[in-house]
Design an enzyme around this catalytic site. Structure first.
Site, PDB file in Angstrom:
ATOM      1  N   LYS A   1       0.881  -1.170   0.000  1.00  0.00           N
ATOM      2  CA  LYS A   1       0.000   0.000   0.000  1.00  0.00           C
ATOM      3  C   LYS A   1       0.921   1.223   0.000  1.00  0.00           C
ATOM      4  CE  LYS A   1      -3.866   2.437   0.957  1.00  0.00           C
ATOM      5  NZ  LYS A   1      -4.548   2.212   2.257  1.00  0.00           N
ATOM      6  N   VAL A   2       0.773   2.069  -1.007  1.00  0.00           N
ATOM      7  CA  VAL A   2       1.590   3.275  -1.126  1.00  0.00           C
ATOM      8  C   VAL A   2       0.686   4.464  -1.425  1.00  0.00           C
ATOM      9  CG1 VAL A   2       3.618   2.005  -1.954  1.00  0.00           C
ATOM     10  CG2 VAL A   2       1.990   2.940  -3.614  1.00  0.00           C
ATOM     11  N   SER A   3       1.264   5.635  -1.414  1.00  0.00           N
ATOM     12  CA  SER A   3       0.529   6.837  -1.802  1.00  0.00           C
ATOM     13  C   SER A   3       0.442   6.912  -3.324  1.00  0.00           C
ATOM     14  CB  SER A   3       1.244   8.086  -1.282  1.00  0.00           C
ATOM     15  OG  SER A   3       1.339   8.093   0.117  1.00  0.00           O
TER      16      SER A   3
ATOM     17  N   THR B   1       0.139  11.462  -0.887  1.00  0.00           N
ATOM     18  CA  THR B   1      -0.861  12.193  -1.658  1.00  0.00           C
ATOM     19  C   THR B   1      -1.327  13.410  -0.883  1.00  0.00           C
ATOM     20  OG1 THR B   1      -1.589  10.089  -2.614  1.00  0.00           O
ATOM     21  CG2 THR B   1      -3.036  11.993  -2.906  1.00  0.00           C
ATOM     22  N   ALA B   2      -1.416  13.283   0.440  1.00  0.00           N
ATOM     23  CA  ALA B   2      -1.821  14.423   1.265  1.00  0.00           C
ATOM     24  C   ALA B   2      -0.907  15.615   1.015  1.00  0.00           C
ATOM     25  CB  ALA B   2      -1.792  14.027   2.742  1.00  0.00           C
TER      26      ALA B   2
ATOM     27  N   HIS C   1      -6.169   9.906   7.779  1.00  0.00           N
ATOM     28  CA  HIS C   1      -6.735   8.788   8.543  1.00  0.00           C
ATOM     29  C   HIS C   1      -7.752   9.250   9.587  1.00  0.00           C
ATOM     30  CE1 HIS C   1      -3.949   6.428   6.343  1.00  0.00           C
ATOM     31  NE2 HIS C   1      -2.906   6.611   7.110  1.00  0.00           N
TER      32      HIS C   1
END
Length: 276
Positions: A53-55, A108-109, A152
């Site tokens: 799981k990555v951005s 991404t944030a 989150h």
């Protein structure tokens, strides 16, 4: 098969069935639980996990070795990162020259924040500090930094820290583009069977929805001190129809993010054919 994802409720909910041998034909998993900043870094290593799981923002640096899996990730509406302060400011100009914490320089944030700040923060922000996402709100509350970009469960818990929202990156993105917000992606090494991995991830998502109580203890054990109600709200928000299948809207959102960021010189350009 080696896999790395965060201990956050959406990831543990999604992968519970596969991790616990509930998916017929799927290989046994060796799991690394790690914050998104760590998994983004693992993906750049020569011996990185087979599935991660990555951005989405990290994809331009990964697509030579990893292929995007069109399910299992985090993409949706009303789930974007928030900029928080302790002084109640709602004026983006407050951030000019300020010290701001972000969860990962490849997140991404942070990419959304950079796109937003270029339009809304006169003169730009000051120092950017990368820290684990679960430490950011405390750092803002205690005055160690001026503002924090959070992800989150912070969307649900920040009032308890006495913080206020200055801006919602997701709301801005949705208003500006009309598209959902691409946050976290599942990727797999290109020397693996992408179709099989897609089937196993999708089956794990569907199993989770069909048997929500089975994953509860696993989810809560990895969520550490998170209130079970917050964990449930977290799952409801981040595990949605795009988790089962990115679909056309989801792929449009991913391409829009990466193309816009490339135009601003923030990421390398990506060949759409590599996105699948």
């Amino acid at each position: 098969m080696t896999i790395a994802f965060s201990p956050c409720p959406n990831d543990t909910f999604v992968f519970h069935a596969w991790v616990h041998g509930r998916i017929a034909g799927a290989p046994e998993l060796s799991v690394t639980y790690a914050d998104i900043d760590v998994t983004n870094g693992l993906a750049t290593q020569d011996d990185g996990p087979e599935v991660l799981k990555v951005s989405y923002a990290a994809l331009p640096w990964l697509l030579d070795k990893y292929a995007l899996i069109p399910c299992g990730g985090a993409l949706g509406r009303g789930c974007g990162p928030l900029v928080l302060t302790r002084d109640g400011s709602s004026d983006p100009a407050y951030l000019s020259g300020k010290r701001i914490a972000v969860p990962s320089d490849l997140s991404t944030a942070y990419l959304l924040f950079r796109l937003w700040a270029a339009r809304h923060v006169p003169g730009g922000v000051g120092e950017i500090v990368v820290m684990p996402f679960d430490q950011i709100m405390s750092a803002v509350r205690d005055g160690d930094i001026d503002a924090g970009l959070v992800i989150h469960e912070a969307r649900f818990t920040y009032p308890a820290y006495g913080l206020t929202m200055l801006a919602d990156m997701g709301a801005w993105w949705e208003l500006d583009t009309g598209l959902p917000i691409p946050l976290g992606a599942i990727v797999a090494r290109r020397d693996l069977d992408r179709t099989a991995i897609t089937d196993w991830v999708r089956a794990s998502v569907r199993y989770a929805w069909a048997h929500p109580e089975e994953s509860r203890s696993y989810v809560i054990s990895h969520a550490q001190e998170m209130d079970p109600q917050v964990a449930d709200a977290h799952i409801k928000l981040y595990v949605n129809e795009f988790t089962e299948d990115l679909r056309e809207d989801g792929m449009l959102a991913v391409r829009a993010l990466l193309h816009r960021a490339a135009e601003e010189g923030l990421v390398p350009r990506v060949d759409d054919s590599l996105l699948g």
